[in-house]
Every structure is written in C-alpha cells, then in structure tokens.
Design a protein around this motif. Structure first.
Motif, mmCIF file in Angstrom:
data_model
loop_
_atom_site.group_PDB
_atom_site.id
_atom_site.type_symbol
_atom_site.label_atom_id
_atom_site.label_comp_id
_atom_site.label_asym_id
_atom_site.label_seq_id
_atom_site.Cartn_x
_atom_site.Cartn_y
_atom_site.Cartn_z
ATOM 1 N N LYS A 3 0.656 -1.402 0.417
ATOM 2 C CA LYS A 3 0.123 -0.395 0.329
ATOM 3 C C LYS A 3 0.665 1.361 0.250
ATOM 4 O O LYS A 3 0.244 2.405 -0.994
ATOM 5 C CB LYS A 3 -0.879 -0.292 0.989
ATOM 6 C CG LYS A 3 -2.248 0.995 1.195
ATOM 7 C CD LYS A 3 -2.427 0.766 2.473
ATOM 8 C CE LYS A 3 -3.690 -0.505 2.461
ATOM 9 N NZ LYS A 3 -4.701 -0.318 4.371
ATOM 10 N N GLN A 4 2.638 1.233 0.556
ATOM 11 C CA GLN A 4 3.031 2.438 0.717
ATOM 12 C C GLN A 4 3.324 2.594 -0.094
ATOM 13 O O GLN A 4 3.113 3.659 -1.092
ATOM 14 C CB GLN A 4 3.818 2.395 2.160
ATOM 15 C CG GLN A 4 4.559 3.740 1.604
ATOM 16 C CD GLN A 4 5.990 3.267 2.873
ATOM 17 O OE1 GLN A 4 6.283 1.897 3.663
ATOM 18 N NE2 GLN A 4 6.376 3.908 3.520
ATOM 19 N N GLU A 5 3.982 1.439 -1.343
ATOM 20 C CA GLU A 5 4.381 1.601 -2.719
ATOM 21 C C GLU A 5 3.857 2.066 -3.312
ATOM 22 O O GLU A 5 4.205 2.887 -4.190
ATOM 23 C CB GLU A 5 5.090 0.200 -3.298
ATOM 24 C CG GLU A 5 6.275 -0.153 -2.237
ATOM 25 C CD GLU A 5 6.151 -1.069 -2.191
ATOM 26 O OE1 GLU A 5 5.961 -2.302 -3.282
ATOM 27 O OE2 GLU A 5 7.647 -2.358 -1.985
ATOM 28 N N ARG A 6 2.073 1.991 -3.165
ATOM 29 C CA ARG A 6 1.099 2.001 -4.300
ATOM 30 C C ARG A 6 1.244 4.049 -4.209
ATOM 31 O O ARG A 6 1.453 4.460 -5.475
ATOM 32 C CB ARG A 6 -0.311 1.268 -3.821
ATOM 33 C CG ARG A 6 -0.027 -0.149 -5.375
ATOM 34 C CD ARG A 6 -1.654 -0.510 -4.856
ATOM 35 N NE ARG A 6 -1.883 -0.349 -3.713
ATOM 36 C CZ ARG A 6 -2.167 -2.099 -2.683
ATOM 37 N NH1 ARG A 6 -1.352 -2.639 -3.517
ATOM 38 N NH2 ARG A 6 -2.878 -1.609 -1.694
ATOM 39 N N ALA A 7 0.954 4.353 -2.888
ATOM 40 C CA ALA A 7 0.556 5.240 -2.459
ATOM 41 C C ALA A 7 2.104 6.275 -3.345
ATOM 42 O O ALA A 7 1.891 7.297 -3.447
ATOM 43 C CB ALA A 7 0.965 5.866 -0.844
ATOM 44 N N ILE A 8 3.336 5.973 -2.607
ATOM 45 C CA ILE A 8 4.485 6.861 -3.373
ATOM 46 C C ILE A 8 4.542 6.498 -4.765
ATOM 47 O O ILE A 8 4.545 7.553 -5.405
ATOM 48 C CB ILE A 8 5.894 5.751 -3.171
ATOM 49 C CG1 ILE A 8 5.867 5.829 -1.253
ATOM 50 C CG2 ILE A 8 6.927 6.517 -3.428
ATOM 51 C CD1 ILE A 8 7.025 4.742 -0.451
ATOM 52 N N ARG A 9 3.617 5.610 -6.186
ATOM 53 C CA ARG A 9 3.815 5.944 -6.876
ATOM 54 C C ARG A 9 2.276 6.457 -7.352
ATOM 55 O O ARG A 9 2.874 7.636 -8.225
ATOM 56 C CB ARG A 9 3.732 4.892 -7.657
ATOM 57 C CG ARG A 9 4.659 3.033 -7.378
ATOM 58 C CD ARG A 9 4.742 2.066 -9.296
ATOM 59 N NE ARG A 9 3.362 1.444 -8.379
ATOM 60 C CZ ARG A 9 3.244 0.135 -7.128
ATOM 61 N NH1 ARG A 9 4.591 -0.048 -6.895
ATOM 62 N NH2 ARG A 9 2.327 -0.495 -6.619
ATOM 63 N N THR A 10 1.578 6.212 -6.569
ATOM 64 C CA THR A 10 0.482 7.585 -7.146
ATOM 65 C C THR A 10 0.844 8.859 -6.891
ATOM 66 O O THR A 10 0.544 9.882 -7.578
ATOM 67 C CB THR A 10 -0.550 7.285 -5.933
ATOM 68 O OG1 THR A 10 -1.307 6.187 -6.475
ATOM 69 C CG2 THR A 10 -1.564 8.012 -6.537
ATOM 70 N N ARG A 11 1.674 8.934 -5.918
ATOM 71 C CA ARG A 11 2.353 10.706 -5.376
ATOM 72 C C ARG A 11 3.262 11.408 -7.121
ATOM 73 O O ARG A 11 2.572 12.080 -7.769
ATOM 74 C CB ARG A 11 2.720 10.938 -4.043
ATOM 75 C CG ARG A 11 3.534 12.400 -3.792
ATOM 76 C CD ARG A 11 3.697 12.059 -2.592
ATOM 77 N NE ARG A 11 4.094 13.628 -1.997
ATOM 78 C CZ ARG A 11 5.306 14.403 -2.401
ATOM 79 N NH1 ARG A 11 5.904 13.861 -3.533
ATOM 80 N NH2 ARG A 11 4.795 15.861 -2.152
ATOM 81 N N ARG A 12 4.276 9.938 -7.012
ATOM 82 C CA ARG A 12 4.912 10.620 -8.421
ATOM 83 C C ARG A 12 4.383 10.656 -9.295
ATOM 84 O O ARG A 12 4.555 11.771 -10.032
ATOM 85 C CB ARG A 12 6.299 9.037 -8.290
ATOM 86 C CG ARG A 12 7.265 9.772 -9.674
ATOM 87 C CD ARG A 12 7.784 10.942 -8.505
ATOM 88 N NE ARG A 12 9.157 12.056 -9.438
ATOM 89 C CZ ARG A 12 10.212 12.306 -9.204
ATOM 90 N NH1 ARG A 12 9.778 13.167 -7.718
ATOM 91 N NH2 ARG A 12 11.289 12.905 -9.802
ATOM 92 N N ALA A 13 3.307 10.114 -9.939
ATOM 93 C CA ALA A 13 2.506 10.294 -10.931
ATOM 94 C C ALA A 13 1.572 11.622 -10.798
ATOM 95 O O ALA A 13 1.382 12.462 -12.063
ATOM 96 C CB ALA A 13 1.454 8.812 -11.547
#
Length: 216
Positions: A3-13
């Motif tokens: 979940k944390q990795e998805r949040a990081i990827r979403t923020r970057r996108a």
C-alpha cells in the motif's frame, strides 16, 4: 508495504502529470481536472496527497533541485559546472522539471506558492560547493561565493529562458558552454581553466556515466 509503495507511485504520477500541465499552461490556466486526466488518478487520490492546487504547485517546485545531482568530483568547480549541464539536459526531456522551472518564473503564480524556494535551495547547495572550491584553492581571491552563486543562478535562469523562447531549449547546452566560457575566467585560478570541461555535451556524458553506474 504494498500500500505504501502504491501511494508513493501515485504521488509521483500526480507530480509528473502536474509538472507537464504547469509547463504547458502556466499556473493560472492549469486546473485540477487537467492534472487528473493526465495522471489518470481519482480526485480522491490527488487530494489525499495535495489538498489544493497551491500545495500541488509547491510540491512541483520542491522537486527542482534534486535534478542537479551529479557524481562528486575532486574539483568542486567542475562539479558545479556539471550540475548546470545536467539540469540543462534534464530540461530537454523531463516534464516535472520543466513545470517546476516555469512555476519558479511565472509571475501569475500566487503569493501562497513560494516560487522563490528553488532559487534559495540552489543558492544554498551551490554556495556549499563554491566554499569547498575556495578552501581547495580553486577560486581567485576576489571571489565571494554567495555573490558568485547568485550571479550564476540568475545567469542560468536567463539563459534557459532565452533558449526556451528561441529554440525550445534545443541549443541550451551550447548556450551554457558560452556562459561558462565567460564566467570561469573571473572565478577560477588560471591554472585550473584548461582542466575544466565545459563542452556542450558535458551533461549528456555525465548522465550516461550515472546510468552506467546504476546498471552495474
């Protein structure tokens, strides 16, 4: 962790999409809807990370200085030169950096967005390197690092803006080479000048070496 990795990827996108839209349209004409469409995320996902357009713009601005990362050099003046060429190279392809740069000089950016922060961050980082260069005997005795750095940051800003207006930055590396040819004789001790690499392809070569290191 997932979940944390998805949040990081979403923020970057979101940041990358916002950078592209800010670069293309400027602050005032950019809407959250444009960013959502470009990033392909929900409104809830965007507002989870950025509660307002101002906070999103500030986050884009805060991403600028890391694009100047270069390998450490024994000669700190060369390291400073490398940073300018690497940023110039990134400006050719990276929408997030281009958006950050546009926001920094966009006079329509509202007072709630501190578009002076990248300039202060650049000045702090470059002054640290310039003081190291002074301590290592690389600078003329008349050089005052904070003043020289402010001139450098202002010169780079003007050069890249002119390059963008005239050639969409296609000639930016050549213009940076000319800029350094004029500036370095008033900064560096004469014996150092022949050893400093300010050729126009310097940024491309530094980035290629970084990619080789990452791959090995």
């Amino acid at each position: 962790m997932a979940k944390q990795e998805r949040a990081i990827r979403t923020r970057r996108a979101i940041l990358e999409a916002a950078g592209a839209v800010f670069d293309e349209h400027g602050y005032m004409s950019t809407t959250i809807a444009m960013v959502l469409e470009r990033a392909e995320v929900t409104k809830g996902a965007l507002y989870f990370h950025f509660p307002s357009k101002e906070s999103l713009a500030q986050a884009v601005l805060d991403e600028q200085v890391p694009f100047g990362a270069v390998p450490p050099q024994p000669c700190k003046l060369q390291e400073i030169v490398d940073m300018t060429f690497v940023v110039g190279q990134h400006l050719l392809t990276n929408a997030l950096l281009r958006g950050s740069v546009r926001l920094a000089v966009d006079q329509e950016t509202p007072s709630g967005v501190d578009h002076g922060e990248p300039f202060r961050q650049w000045a702090q980082r470059l002054t640290e390197l310039m003081e190291l260069a002074r301590d290592r005997g690389e600078l003329l005795p008349t050089v005052k690092p904070p003043e020289t750095v402010e001139l450098l940051v202002g010169s780079f800003t003007g050069v890249q803006l002119m390059s963008r207006a005239l050639t969409d930055r296609a000639d930016l590396a050549d213009r940076l080479s000319v800029m350094w040819a004029h500036m370095l004789p008033s900064i560096a001790v004469p014996g150092l000048l022949p050893r400093l690499d300010t050729r126009a392809d310097r940024g491309a070569r530094v980035l290629a070496s970084l990619e080789e290191r990452a791959a090995s």
